[in-house]
Each structure stands twice: as structure tokens, then as C-alpha cells.
Design an enzyme around this catalytic site. Structure first.
Site, PDB file in Angstrom:
ATOM      1  CB  SER A 144      -0.896  -0.024   1.241  1.00 19.61           C
ATOM      2  OG  SER A 144      -1.742   1.091   1.237  1.00 19.61           O
ATOM      3  N   GLY A 149      -2.632   3.883   9.826  1.00 18.09           N
ATOM      4  CA  GLY A 149      -2.990   4.574  11.063  1.00 18.09           C
ATOM      5  C   GLY A 149      -2.876   6.083  10.956  1.00 18.09           C
ATOM      6  N   GLY A 151      -5.285   8.050   9.343  1.00 20.34           N
ATOM      7  CA  GLY A 151      -6.576   8.682   9.071  1.00 20.34           C
ATOM      8  C   GLY A 151      -6.902   8.731   7.593  1.00 20.34           C
ATOM      9  N   GLY A 153      -7.621   6.065   5.705  1.00 22.57           N
ATOM     10  CA  GLY A 153      -8.442   4.934   5.275  1.00 22.57           C
ATOM     11  C   GLY A 153      -7.654   3.739   4.768  1.00 22.57           C
ATOM     12  CB  SER A 154      -4.301   2.310   5.505  1.00 24.71           C
ATOM     13  OG  SER A 154      -4.405   2.175   6.880  1.00 24.71           O
ATOM     14  CD  GLU A 195     -12.698  -0.115   7.494  1.00 24.35           C
ATOM     15  OE1 GLU A 195     -11.597  -0.619   7.782  1.00 24.35           O
ATOM     16  OE2 GLU A 195     -12.955   1.083   7.630  1.00 24.35           O
ATOM     17  CG  ASP A 206     -12.943   5.535   6.636  1.00 20.21           C
ATOM     18  OD1 ASP A 206     -13.591   6.588   6.605  1.00 20.21           O
ATOM     19  OD2 ASP A 206     -12.029   5.326   7.458  1.00 20.21           O
TER      20      ASP A 206
END
Ligand SMILES: Nc1ncnc2c1ncn2[C@@H]1O[C@H](COP(=O)(O)OP(=O)(O)OP(=O)(O)O)[C@@H](O)[C@H]1O
Ligand SMILES: C[C@@](O)(CCO)CC(=O)[O-]
Length: 444
Positions: A144, A149, A151, A153-154, A195, A206
Site C-alpha cells: 500500500s 494509522g 486517518g 483509510g488504509s 472494517e 471509509d
């Protein structure tokens, strides 16, 4: 043996409305050009194992397919219908997964173990829901370009990739060329289940924007599916994306606000409502035919108006305890040098801030601000808003594949690519995108 393929989904910024979104308030979110990429390789008949190679979090694990708790999956019998998931997880399946997850990375410190276990839980939940005990063996390699972490949206983009890959493997998607809305709903509903495994009680904003791409207005409904309005007219906003590199988890941040609300509903309730009001006002403003964010006097006034809404939204989030001294520092630097309006984005408590530059700010001032930011140990990310949603690359995945020849991506090279740029060069997507060989479920 099925040919390897790759799926990809973008990260996001929440432009207005985080935390309010968890309580049914509207939120405006846009997909960004930073993305997750999942390479899927099918193993030979004799190798009946499933392996996760999640490089960004240094997580590598293999399970024997026959050792997985298949009987616990309530979806086993309904699998062929691929019915969409409701708003909650199957507790029996989660309980059956638990012992497998607890044995993961036992020698690592708790913080890292939690990161590995979060991803493993989401994967196993989806694999047991959408796969089958007769399944072939697979290796899932994930890279990725989205910081974890932060914010951005990983986790949602990872869950969208897993959901899309598993639905493809189960022949539950027809390919982006037809009926893509139904397929997107299917991918999104399973991504939301992933999620839920990672974040506890997220709103679903997200995964929704990661799935659909571009920008959306999202509203979670208590008793019916969430309302999703694509914002196709969303303007090309110039935003500076500053990562404080202060790690935190969305699950903890959401829980903190929930506890605050339980302790003082009379005060916290109206703050969450006001966050929704700001998003509402931003929406009306951005969708008005008379709003142009260009270099005209009206355009400049419109940007100032948006800046005012940034100010309100950030202030409300601060009053929920969602900021952090690092985020306050970004705010202070941007305000003191009159760069623009700053707002935290995502769950807060660290992670990223977005800065909307003033219309009259000079490029020299922005460069100086960026130098100051770097001195503080923060990082500026280049991210374009309004990126494409979930996509697939591979010639033989669907009957109607992409046009022209598509070279296979070398798994080794992908797994070991040195950095984000090298990944993007290899896959032909992201900041450097040519998008050759890729197909997306939504119009680009
Ligand atoms: N690149 C990745 N590879 C594997 N797992 C990941 C990856 N990114 C995120 N995750 C999973 O998601 C969790 C991250 O959730 P976290 O709340 O820290 O951040 P986030 O999703 O980046 O933030 P936000 O939801 O606020 O945008 C990790 O602990 C991990 O389990
Ligand atoms: C903080 C929050 O509103 C946004 C996280 O990106 C949580 C959510 O909506 O799931």
C-alpha cells in the site's frame, strides 16, 4: 491453474463530518490517489494453504485450508447467493476465528500483534464467508502507498481489496463493464464486514468512498442501508495533506468519543449534530451552481467560505478531544504564517491534517511552511482528490478484459518494490497513473 490478478482500492480524506458520521450525521469524503494493491496468486492443486504476505505491516502467515473452522460460517449454505452483509458481524464465526487469531505473532509487542491480528481477523472472516473448504490454495500479497494509522483509510482500502478479490475468486462479480452498481454494493457490504472486524463500530464511510472512488456524501441510517450520494460535481480542491506520523487507531478514537457521549449526552450530542450541520452547509455550498472555486473574486470568496467551515469543523472535533498536540502544531504553523485553514481528517488523535490554502497565499510561503512542517518531523503527502474506486488488473479475470495486451506483474518485484513510487511505476496506477490494463467498477 488460474492466472494471477491484482485488485486495488484508494485511501480517502474526510473533508467534512468525521465522528458525526458514526452517529448518523452526513459526511463528505473523497478518494485519494494513494492506494492499496493486492496481488492474488493461485497455487497448484497439491498446495492447499492460504498465505497472507502483508508487507507494510511485516505480517506473513500461512494457514492450512482444511484446518479452518468452515462449519462456523453461516454463509456456507447461502454462499452462492452472495447475499450482502447486514450491519453486524456473525458472532459465532468471530468466536471460531478467535483461537486462530490469538496464536498470531505471539512474540511481538502487543501494539504490533494487534495490527497483525486486526488484518488477520478481517481476512479470515471474509475468506470463511466467501471461500469454500474445497478452495484452491492462494497467496495474497499486499502493498500500500497509504500510511497506516494516519486517518487516510488504509484499513478500508485493504478491506475493499480483500472483498473484491474473494468475490472475484467466488465468481460473484461479472466485471466492471456491466451492472457495476450492484457489484459495488456487494463489494462494499463485505468490505464493511472487514472494517467491523478491525475498527469495532465504524460508520462505513471509509469503505464506501474507497469502493466507489471520486467523492461521496455518506449518511449511516440506523434501520436501513446507508444513504450514499455520489458527488460527481466535487470541485478540484487544492489541499495540503500533512501526516504528523503520530500513530493511533480509529477503533480507540471512535470508542473515546462514544464514552464521552455516554458520559454527557446533553453536551456531546449537540456537538455531533453541529458537525453534521457543517457538512450539510458545505454540501449546499459546494453543490450550488453559483459556487466556482476559481481565481475570480467570487472564487476567492468561496474558498474563504470553505475555510470558515474548516475552522468550525476542526474546532468541534477539538472539543470532542479528537485532536493531538502534533495536529495543534500543524494548525498553529499554518495559521501563524497565514497559509490557510487547517482541519484534522479521519479519526484524529494523531494521523493527518488537511490544510486549505488561502487564495492569496504565495508559493514561497507554502514552501516555507512545508520546510517548517518537515523540521517538526511531519510529512507532506502529494495526493490528488477524486481518484478512481476499486479496480482490477488481469486479462483473464473476466470475459471482457481490458483492451490491448496486459503484461503480468512480477510478484517478486511487486513484493519487494522499494517505495511508493516504485509500486506505482510497476502497477501503472496511483500518482504516476497510466492505468493501462486496469478496469474500474465506476466511471473514471
Ligand atoms: N497496509 C496494510 N496492510 C495490512 N493491514 C493494514 C494495512 N493498513 C491498515 N491495516 C489494518 O488496519 C488497521 C489500521 O487501522 P487504523 O485505525 O490504525 O488506521 P487507518 O485505517 O489507516 O485509519 P482511518 O480508519 O482513520 O483512516 C491496522 O492495525 C491493520 O490491522
Ligand atoms: C472517525 C470516523 O468518523 C472516520 C474515520 O475515517 C469513523 C467512521 O466514520 O467510521
Amino acid at each position: 491453474m488460474a492466472a494471477p490478478f491484482m485488485v486495488s482500492a484508494p485511501g480517502k480524506v474526510i473533508v467534512f463530518g468525521e465522528h458525526g458520521a458514526v452517529y448518523g450525521q452526513p459526511a463528505i469524503a473523497a478518494a485519494i490517489s494513494l492506494r492499496s494493491y493486492l496481488h492474488v496468486k493461485t497455487l497448484s492443486d497439491s498446495e492447499r494453504t492460504v498465505t497472507l504476505d502483508f508487507k507494510d505491516i511485516a505480517f506473513y502467515h500461512t494457514w492450512a485450508i482444511d484446518s479452518l473452522p468452515w462449519t462456523a460460517s453461516r454463509y456456507a449454505s447461502a454462499r452462492k447467493l452472495y447475499q450482502c452483509h447486514g450491519g453486524s458481524l456473525d458472532k459465532a464465526l468471530l468466536a471460531a476465528i478467535q483461537p486462530l487469531v490469538e496464536s498470531i505473532s505471539p512474540d511481538l509487542p502487543l501494539k504490533e500483534r494487534k495490527v497483525h491480528r486486526g488484518s488477520a481477523t478481517a481476512f479470515l472472516y471474509l475468506f470463511l464467508s466467501l471461500g469454500s473448504p474445497q478452495s484452491r490454495g492462494f497467496v495474497y500479497t499486499l502493498r500500500s502507498t497509504i500510511p497506516v494509522g494516519a486517518g487516510l483509510g488504509s484499513s478500508a482500502s485493504v478491506c475493499v481489496c480483500l472483498s473484491a478479490a474473494l468475490l472475484i475468486q467466488g465468481n460473484a462479480l461479472e466485471g466492471p463493464r456491466r451492472d457495476w452498481d450492484t457489484q459495488l454494493e456487494r463489494i462494499n457490504s463485505w468490505a464493511y464486514a472487514g472494517e467491523l472486524c478491525i475498527h469495532g463500530d465504524p460508520s462505513g464511510v471509509d469503505n464506501t468512498v474507497s469502493c466507489r472512488g471520486k467523492a461521496v456524501l455518506f449518511r449511516k441510517n440506523a434501520d436501513r442501508p446507508s444513504s450514499i450520494t455520489p458527488l460527481d460535481y466535487f470541485p478540484t480542491l487544492r489541499l495540503l495533506l500533512i501526516n504528523t506520523k503520530q500513530a493511533r487507531t480509529t477503533a480507540e478514537q471512535v470508542k473515546k468519543v462514544q464514552q464521552l457521549k455516554e458520559a454527557n449526552q446533553a453536551v456531546i450530542g449537540p456537538i455531533l449534530d453541529a458537525i453534521g450541520q457543517v457538512a450539510e452547509e458545505a454540501l449546499q455550498f459546494l453543490s450550488s451552481a453559483t459556487t466556482h472555486l476559481d481565481d475570480s473574486e467570487e472564487g476567492r470568496a468561496a474558498i474563504r467560505n470553505l475555510g470558515r467551515l474548516f475552522l468550525y469543523n476542526h474546532g468541534l472535533l477539538v472539543s470532542l478531544g479528537a485532536s493531538h498536540p502534533c495536529l495543534d502544531r500543524v494548525w498553529q504553523l499554518a495559521d501563524t504564517a497565514q497559509i490557510g485553514w487547517t482541519k484534522l481528517t479521519g479519526a484524529g488523535g494523531g494521523g493527518c491534517a488537511i490544510v486549505l490554502p488561502r487564495p492569496d497565499v504565495s508559493e514561497d510561503a507554502v514552501r516555507e511552511f512545508e520546510r517548517e512542517i518537515t523540521k517538526e518531523g511531519f510529512k507532506k503527502h502529494e495526493a490528488v482528490l477524486g481518484a478512481a474506486g476499486v479496480g482490477v488488473r488481469g486479462h483473464t479475470v473476466f470475459r471482457t478484459g481490458p483492451e490491448g495486451a496486459v503484461e503480468e506483474i512480477d510478484e517478486e518485484q511487486f513484493a519487494n518494490a522499494a517505495d511508493a513510487r516504485a509500486i506505482e511505476r510497476l502497477v501503472g496506477l496511483g500518482g504516476q497513473e497510466t492505468s493501462k490494463g486496469w478496469m474500474f467498477w465506476s466511471a473514471r
